[in-house]
Scaffold this active site. Sequence first.
Site, PDB file in Angstrom:
ATOM      1  N   TYR A 189       0.843  -1.206   0.000  1.00  0.00           N
ATOM      2  CA  TYR A 189       0.000   0.000   0.000  1.00  0.00           C
ATOM      3  C   TYR A 189       0.876   1.254   0.000  1.00  0.00           C
ATOM      4  O   TYR A 189       0.735   2.119  -0.869  1.00  0.00           O
ATOM      5  CB  TYR A 189      -0.891  -0.033   1.240  1.00  0.00           C
ATOM      6  N   THR A 244      -1.167   6.963  18.232  1.00  0.00           N
ATOM      7  CA  THR A 244      -2.139   8.028  17.952  1.00  0.00           C
ATOM      8  C   THR A 244      -2.523   8.068  16.475  1.00  0.00           C
ATOM      9  O   THR A 244      -1.766   7.633  15.600  1.00  0.00           O
ATOM     10  CB  THR A 244      -1.578   9.422  18.326  1.00  0.00           C
ATOM     11  N   GLY A 279       3.142   1.462  -3.087  1.00  0.00           N
ATOM     12  CA  GLY A 279       2.277   1.626  -4.262  1.00  0.00           C
ATOM     13  C   GLY A 279       1.814   3.077  -4.378  1.00  0.00           C
ATOM     14  O   GLY A 279       1.862   3.682  -5.453  1.00  0.00           O
ATOM     15  N   ASN A 303      -6.406   9.674   8.192  1.00  0.00           N
ATOM     16  CA  ASN A 303      -7.521   8.803   8.615  1.00  0.00           C
ATOM     17  C   ASN A 303      -8.878   9.518   8.588  1.00  0.00           C
ATOM     18  O   ASN A 303      -9.078  10.485   9.321  1.00  0.00           O
ATOM     19  CB  ASN A 303      -7.283   8.277  10.036  1.00  0.00           C
ATOM     20  N   PRO A 343       2.255   2.452  12.418  1.00  0.00           N
ATOM     21  CA  PRO A 343       2.798   3.757  12.826  1.00  0.00           C
ATOM     22  C   PRO A 343       2.400   4.136  14.254  1.00  0.00           C
ATOM     23  O   PRO A 343       1.266   3.927  14.662  1.00  0.00           O
ATOM     24  CB  PRO A 343       2.184   4.728  11.805  1.00  0.00           C
ATOM     25  N   PHE A 400     -14.400  -0.361  16.296  1.00  0.00           N
ATOM     26  CA  PHE A 400     -14.791  -0.048  17.680  1.00  0.00           C
ATOM     27  C   PHE A 400     -16.300   0.184  17.782  1.00  0.00           C
ATOM     28  O   PHE A 400     -16.954  -0.290  18.716  1.00  0.00           O
ATOM     29  CB  PHE A 400     -14.036   1.192  18.190  1.00  0.00           C
ATOM     30  N   ARG A 452       0.499   9.870  14.323  1.00  0.00           N
ATOM     31  CA  ARG A 452       0.171  10.474  13.034  1.00  0.00           C
ATOM     32  C   ARG A 452      -0.700  11.705  13.264  1.00  0.00           C
ATOM     33  O   ARG A 452      -1.695  11.632  13.981  1.00  0.00           O
ATOM     34  CB  ARG A 452      -0.570   9.481  12.146  1.00  0.00           C
TER      35      ARG A 452
END
Length: 311
Positions: free
Chosen positions: A144, A209, A147, A173, A273, A190, A276
Site C-alpha cells: 500500500y 495516535t 504503491g 484517517n 505507525p 470499535f 500520526r
Amino acid sequence: MSRVLVTGGAGFLGSHLSDKLLNDGHDVLVADNFFTGSKENDQHLSQNSRFKIMRHDVTFPLYVEVDQIYNLACPASPIHYQRDPVQTTKTSVHGAINMLGLAKRVGAKILQASTSEVYGDPEVHPQPESYWGRVNPSGIRSCYDEGKRCAETLFFDYRRQHNLRIKVVRIFNTYGPRMHPNDGRVVSNFIVQALRGKNISIYGDGSQTRSFCYVDDLIAAMTSAMDTSDGFTGPVNIGNPSEFTMLELAEMVLRLTQSKSAITFSPLPQDDPKQRKPDITLAQNSLNWQPKVGLEDGLRETISYFKSKLL
Ligand code: NAD
Ligand code: UDP
Ligand code: UDP
C-alpha cells in the site's frame, strides 16, 4: 459543468464524493471492481440520469471521454489491502499509469487520492508535506505505502514530461457513514464492537495516535483541491489535526454508545505507525479550508449510521 470520472466510486469516500459532485451539477461516471466497495453505497443515486456506474478494474486500460478524474480506486484498510498485496500494488501503480494515460489522451485534470501512509512510521511530528517519510519497502504494509508513493511519482513525472494538470492530496484517517461494518479500520471496528456488545479490540497498548477527519470535511477539501488553479499540484495534506490515542478513541466510543463492552489488548501489527497528525497549513492557505466537525460530533453521526445498518 464537467463530466467527472471517479475510480473507486463505490467505496466509502468515493460514494460521498459522487454525492457532492452530482450536487454541484456535474455528470459522474464511477469505475469500480467492487473489491471493497459495493453498489449499495451508490444505490440512492441509481435513478439520477447524471450518474453512471461501471464494473472496471483500473489495472486495465479504460477509454472514456471525461473532463476530470478523481483516482480513488484502492483498498484502504490494512486487512483488505494485505489480502492480495500484489493486486494492491498493481492497483496503485498500473491504475495510476492507465488513469494518467487517459487524462493525457483526453486532456483531463486528474486528482490522486494519496495517503498519510507515504510518511510511514514518522519521526517528524506533525507531518508537513516536505517530510519524505520513513517507510519499510519490504514489509506487510509496503504494498500500500510504496504503491501510493510510486503513484505520486508517476503523477509528478506525467506533469513534468507531459504537462498534465495534476492534483495530489494526502488523506489522513477519515471516517463516517458508509464505512463497511467489516472494513477493519479502527473507527468502524470499535463502533460495531460496542454496538454488538463485543470486546473492543485494541492492538498494542493503545498509546499509538491517529488524527481522525469526518468524511464531509474531507470531501470538501478534495473538491477544493481539484478546483485550484493549474499551477497548484500539491502534494497537500488533508485531515483533521486533533490527535487521539486509540485508548482515548475506545473510551469515547464506549461513552457515546453507552456500551458495556470490555477493552482487550492484542499485539500491535508489524510496522504499525506510532503517531500520526497532519500539518494542514498548506491546505488552510491554498484551499482556504479547514475541518469543521470534531471527533465527538462525527462519531455520533457514524454511530447512528451503524445503528441503523446493524438493526
Ligand atoms: P474503500 O475500500 O471503501 O474504497 C476503495 C474503492 O476502490 C472500493 O470501492 C474498491 O472496490 C475500489 N477498488 C479497489 N481496487 C480497485 C481496482 N483495481 N479497480 C477499480 N476499483 C478498485 O476505501 P476508502 O476509504 O473509500 O478509500 C478511497 C481512497 O482514498 C483510496 O485510494 C485510499 O487509499 C484513499 N485513502 C483513504 C483514507 C481513509 O482514511 N479513508 C486515508 C488515506 C487514503
Ligand atoms: N490508457 C488508457 N486510456 C486512454 C489512454 C491510455 O487506459 O484513454 C492507458 C494505456 O493502456 C497506456 C497507459 O494508459 O498503457 C499509459 O498511456 P500513455 O499514453 O501515457 O503511454 P503509452 O500508451 O505510450 O504506453
Ligand atoms: N487498531 C486497533 N484496533 C482495531 C483496528 C485498528 O487498535 O480493531 C489500531 C491500529 O493498530 C492502528 C490504528 O488503530 O494503530 C489505526 O488503524 P487503522 O487500520 O484504522 O488505520 P491505519 O493504521 O492505516 O492508520
